[in-house]
Design a protein around this motif. Structure first.
Motif, PDB file in Angstrom:
ATOM      1  N   SER A  39       4.933  -4.401  -0.199  1.00  0.00           N
ATOM      2  CA  SER A  39       6.044  -3.778   0.422  1.00  0.00           C
ATOM      3  C   SER A  39       6.231  -3.931   1.972  1.00  0.00           C
ATOM      4  CB  SER A  39       6.003  -2.247   0.333  1.00  0.00           C
ATOM      5  OG  SER A  39       4.776  -1.672   0.964  1.00  0.00           O
ATOM      6  N   THR A  40       7.341  -4.464   2.379  1.00  0.00           N
ATOM      7  CA  THR A  40       7.645  -4.612   3.680  1.00  0.00           C
ATOM      8  C   THR A  40       9.182  -4.864   3.649  1.00  0.00           C
ATOM      9  OG1 THR A  40       7.486  -5.907   5.692  1.00  0.00           O
ATOM     10  CG2 THR A  40       7.538  -7.155   3.749  1.00  0.00           C
ATOM     11  N   GLU A  41       9.914  -4.304   4.878  1.00  0.00           N
ATOM     12  CA  GLU A  41      11.288  -4.454   4.816  1.00  0.00           C
ATOM     13  C   GLU A  41      11.799  -5.542   5.909  1.00  0.00           C
ATOM     14  OE1 GLU A  41      14.894  -1.383   5.890  1.00  0.00           O
ATOM     15  OE2 GLU A  41      13.522  -0.647   4.182  1.00  0.00           O
ATOM     16  N   TYR A  42      10.558  -6.323   6.513  1.00  0.00           N
ATOM     17  CA  TYR A  42      10.718  -6.936   7.494  1.00  0.00           C
ATOM     18  C   TYR A  42      10.575  -8.445   7.093  1.00  0.00           C
ATOM     19  CZ  TYR A  42      10.706  -2.451   9.753  1.00  0.00           C
ATOM     20  OH  TYR A  42      11.034  -1.082   9.921  1.00  0.00           O
ATOM     21  N   PHE A  43      11.127  -9.372   7.574  1.00  0.00           N
ATOM     22  CA  PHE A  43      11.008 -10.775   7.341  1.00  0.00           C
ATOM     23  C   PHE A  43      11.341 -11.804   8.217  1.00  0.00           C
ATOM     24  CE2 PHE A  43      12.524  -8.137   4.013  1.00  0.00           C
ATOM     25  CZ  PHE A  43      11.852  -8.268   3.071  1.00  0.00           C
ATOM     26  N   PRO A 127       9.475   2.875   8.983  1.00  0.00           N
ATOM     27  CA  PRO A 127       9.204   4.059   9.410  1.00  0.00           C
ATOM     28  C   PRO A 127      10.298   5.092   9.536  1.00  0.00           C
ATOM     29  CG  PRO A 127       9.098   2.572  11.277  1.00  0.00           C
ATOM     30  CD  PRO A 127       9.300   1.775  10.185  1.00  0.00           C
ATOM     31  N   ASP A 128      11.643   4.421   9.448  1.00  0.00           N
ATOM     32  CA  ASP A 128      12.543   5.422   9.387  1.00  0.00           C
ATOM     33  C   ASP A 128      13.083   5.660   8.047  1.00  0.00           C
ATOM     34  OD1 ASP A 128      13.112   5.456  12.171  1.00  0.00           O
ATOM     35  OD2 ASP A 128      14.352   3.335  11.849  1.00  0.00           O
ATOM     36  N   LYS A 129      12.222   5.265   7.104  1.00  0.00           N
ATOM     37  CA  LYS A 129      12.382   5.643   5.526  1.00  0.00           C
ATOM     38  C   LYS A 129      11.066   6.226   4.955  1.00  0.00           C
ATOM     39  CE  LYS A 129      15.968   2.100   5.114  1.00  0.00           C
ATOM     40  NZ  LYS A 129      16.299   1.022   4.204  1.00  0.00           N
ATOM     41  N   PRO A 130      10.947   7.582   5.353  1.00  0.00           N
ATOM     42  CA  PRO A 130       9.610   8.083   4.865  1.00  0.00           C
ATOM     43  C   PRO A 130       9.559   8.686   3.321  1.00  0.00           C
ATOM     44  CG  PRO A 130      11.149   9.756   5.825  1.00  0.00           C
ATOM     45  CD  PRO A 130      11.682   8.387   6.052  1.00  0.00           C
ATOM     46  N   GLU A 131      10.666   8.238   2.617  1.00  0.00           N
ATOM     47  CA  GLU A 131      10.467   8.273   1.115  1.00  0.00           C
ATOM     48  C   GLU A 131       9.893   7.165   0.521  1.00  0.00           C
ATOM     49  OE1 GLU A 131      14.224   5.977   2.131  1.00  0.00           O
ATOM     50  OE2 GLU A 131      13.221   7.818   3.009  1.00  0.00           O
ATOM     51  N   GLN A 132       9.731   6.212   1.296  1.00  0.00           N
ATOM     52  CA  GLN A 132       8.748   5.023   0.599  1.00  0.00           C
ATOM     53  C   GLN A 132       7.377   5.098   1.180  1.00  0.00           C
ATOM     54  OE1 GLN A 132      10.701   1.496   0.275  1.00  0.00           O
ATOM     55  NE2 GLN A 132      12.509   2.071  -0.459  1.00  0.00           N
ATOM     56  N   MET A 133       6.616   4.433   0.396  1.00  0.00           N
ATOM     57  CA  MET A 133       5.219   4.157   0.473  1.00  0.00           C
ATOM     58  C   MET A 133       4.844   2.745   0.617  1.00  0.00           C
ATOM     59  SD  MET A 133       3.608   7.049  -2.078  1.00  0.00           S
ATOM     60  CE  MET A 133       4.384   6.269  -3.510  1.00  0.00           C
ATOM     61  N   PRO A 134       3.636   2.421   1.322  1.00  0.00           N
ATOM     62  CA  PRO A 134       3.112   1.063   1.323  1.00  0.00           C
ATOM     63  C   PRO A 134       2.412   0.903  -0.107  1.00  0.00           C
ATOM     64  CG  PRO A 134       2.470   2.515   3.294  1.00  0.00           C
ATOM     65  CD  PRO A 134       2.935   3.275   2.266  1.00  0.00           C
ATOM     66  N   ILE A 135       3.025  -0.254  -0.748  1.00  0.00           N
ATOM     67  CA  ILE A 135       2.322  -0.190  -2.100  1.00  0.00           C
ATOM     68  C   ILE A 135       1.954  -1.873  -2.421  1.00  0.00           C
ATOM     69  CG2 ILE A 135       3.837   1.382  -3.165  1.00  0.00           C
ATOM     70  CD1 ILE A 135       5.556  -1.019  -4.309  1.00  0.00           C
ATOM     71  N   THR A 136       1.162  -1.992  -3.519  1.00  0.00           N
ATOM     72  CA  THR A 136       0.886  -3.330  -3.763  1.00  0.00           C
ATOM     73  C   THR A 136       1.127  -3.303  -5.246  1.00  0.00           C
ATOM     74  OG1 THR A 136      -1.458  -2.714  -4.330  1.00  0.00           O
ATOM     75  CG2 THR A 136      -1.071  -3.718  -2.153  1.00  0.00           C
ATOM     76  N   MET A 137       1.703  -4.315  -6.071  1.00  0.00           N
ATOM     77  CA  MET A 137       1.844  -4.454  -7.336  1.00  0.00           C
ATOM     78  C   MET A 137       1.083  -5.561  -8.268  1.00  0.00           C
ATOM     79  SD  MET A 137       5.815  -3.334  -7.886  1.00  0.00           S
ATOM     80  CE  MET A 137       5.505  -3.322  -9.649  1.00  0.00           C
ATOM     81  N   ASN A 138       0.668  -5.333  -9.170  1.00  0.00           N
ATOM     82  CA  ASN A 138       0.131  -6.240 -10.050  1.00  0.00           C
ATOM     83  C   ASN A 138       1.172  -6.811 -11.124  1.00  0.00           C
ATOM     84  OD1 ASN A 138      -1.222  -7.877 -12.115  1.00  0.00           O
ATOM     85  ND2 ASN A 138      -3.124  -6.714 -12.124  1.00  0.00           N
ATOM     86  N   GLY A 139       1.703  -7.754 -10.671  1.00  0.00           N
ATOM     87  CA  GLY A 139       3.112  -8.201 -11.637  1.00  0.00           C
ATOM     88  C   GLY A 139       2.871  -8.352 -13.010  1.00  0.00           C
TER      89      GLY A 139
END
Length: 325
Positions: A39-43, A127-139
């Motif tokens: 997860s990230t919202e920055y690129f 940080p302005d979206k506290p409803e989301q969490m840092p995650i990883t995913m095993n696709g």
């Protein structure tokens, strides 16, 4: 590739081997397949720095032999020994998780860590979206984690080289900063030694008006590595990666123009062909890189903006990339 959700779903359906970065909301909508995600919202894209909650950054690989594994705080020590001799691993680790702290503090002593090629990043959120969490995913299984590393291991026929681009250097006037008996695996610091004199680190930063947007720089076996200063909490200094006892640190020299500094560094790497790249959120925020650092050689180093980078061990405020030799 900076793609829509529909485009990424199509690539997964085609059986492509993918590394995917995007928001938790988008990642959770992806079907099972040959991919790992964080997860990230920055690129960093060909169009420059972007903040987006409706696009995903995708790195596609053509390797036939690969594994997707997950690691917890007890098993993360095996990451290097599990990495193919002829190949590399991309590790994704959720920010502030126990496995993040374990890796940051102890990766330097993991077996085979500097023999096998390990690269990757720390996942995070806006940080302005506290409803989301840092995650990883095993696709491959569809599993979502807030407390486990997900690692894509790939075999190649060539040597993989892990590289760091650091626009910072120690300030000549900086005192020598050292630490002893640091707290919370080195992420939270109360005391330090300034030129050998014990002091409260937060008090020193405040009294000397130290620019906390600039990292500490420590020397590790000849390499200069950054440790970002996130801020002061209840009299203690919060760091983005741990400091280590008895390593000598210096404050970084100011960088007047982040974009110009990166362009200068990357111009010297115009012949490089990265197979993976990521850049730090500290650079993105402090350098105001949204909409900047576009085109030219900078586009060659496009990738997710991350909350800590992995170049064998964990580093900060750097651009990290891998190439084939």
């Amino acid at each position: 590739m900076f793609l829509t959700l529909e485009e990424v779903i199509w690539l997964i359906a085609e059986g492509k081997l993918l590394h995917i970065a995007g928001t938790e909301r988008l990642l959770r909508q992806l079907p099972k397949g040959n991919w790992v995600g964080g997860s990230t919202e920055y690129f960093m894209t060909k169009m420059g720095g972007k903040v987006s909650d409706d696009r995903l950054f995708v790195t596609q690989f053509g390797y036939k032999k690969f594994t997707i594994k997950t690691y917890d705080v007890e098993t993360i020590k095996n990451i290097a020994t599990d990495t193919p001799n002829s190949g590399f691993s991309i590790a994704l680790i959720p920010a502030e998780s126990a496995v993040h702290k374990e890796y940051a503090a102890n990766a330097v002593v993991y077996k085979d860590m500097f023999i096998r090629a390990v690269i990757g990043w720390i996942t995070g959120t806006n940080p302005d979206k506290p409803e989301q969490m840092p995650i990883t995913m095993n696709g491959s299984t569809g599993e979502v984690f807030t407390d486990r590393a997900v690692v894509l291991g790939m075999e190649t026929k060539r040597t993989v080289v892990v590289n760091i681009v650091n626009i910072f250097e120690p300030a000549e006037e900086s005192p020598i900063i050292t630490f002893k008996d640091v707290l919370n695996d080195g992420f939270l610091v109360e005391n330090c030694f300034v030129n050998g004199e014990r002091t409260v680190f937060a008090d020193y930063l405040t009294a000397n008006n130290v620019d906390m947007k600039l990292p500490l720089i420590g020397q590790f076996s000849g390499a200069l590595l950054n440790t970002s200063i996130w801020g002061i909490e209840e009299g203690k200094v919060r760091l983005a990666s741990p400091v280590f006892d008895y390593v000598e640190y210096h404050f970084a020299k100011p960088v007047p123009d982040y974009e110009a500094a990166f362009v200068e560094k990357l111009a010297k790497l115009s012949n490089e062909k990265p197979i993976f790249s990521c850049n730090c959120i500290g650079n993105f925020w402090y350098g105001n890189l949204e909409g900047r650092l576009s085109g030219g050689v900078a586009a060659t180093f496009a990738g997710p903006v991350t909350f800590g980078e992995i170049a064998y061990q964990m580093v900060n405020q750097t651009l990290v990339y891998a190439t084939l030799r």
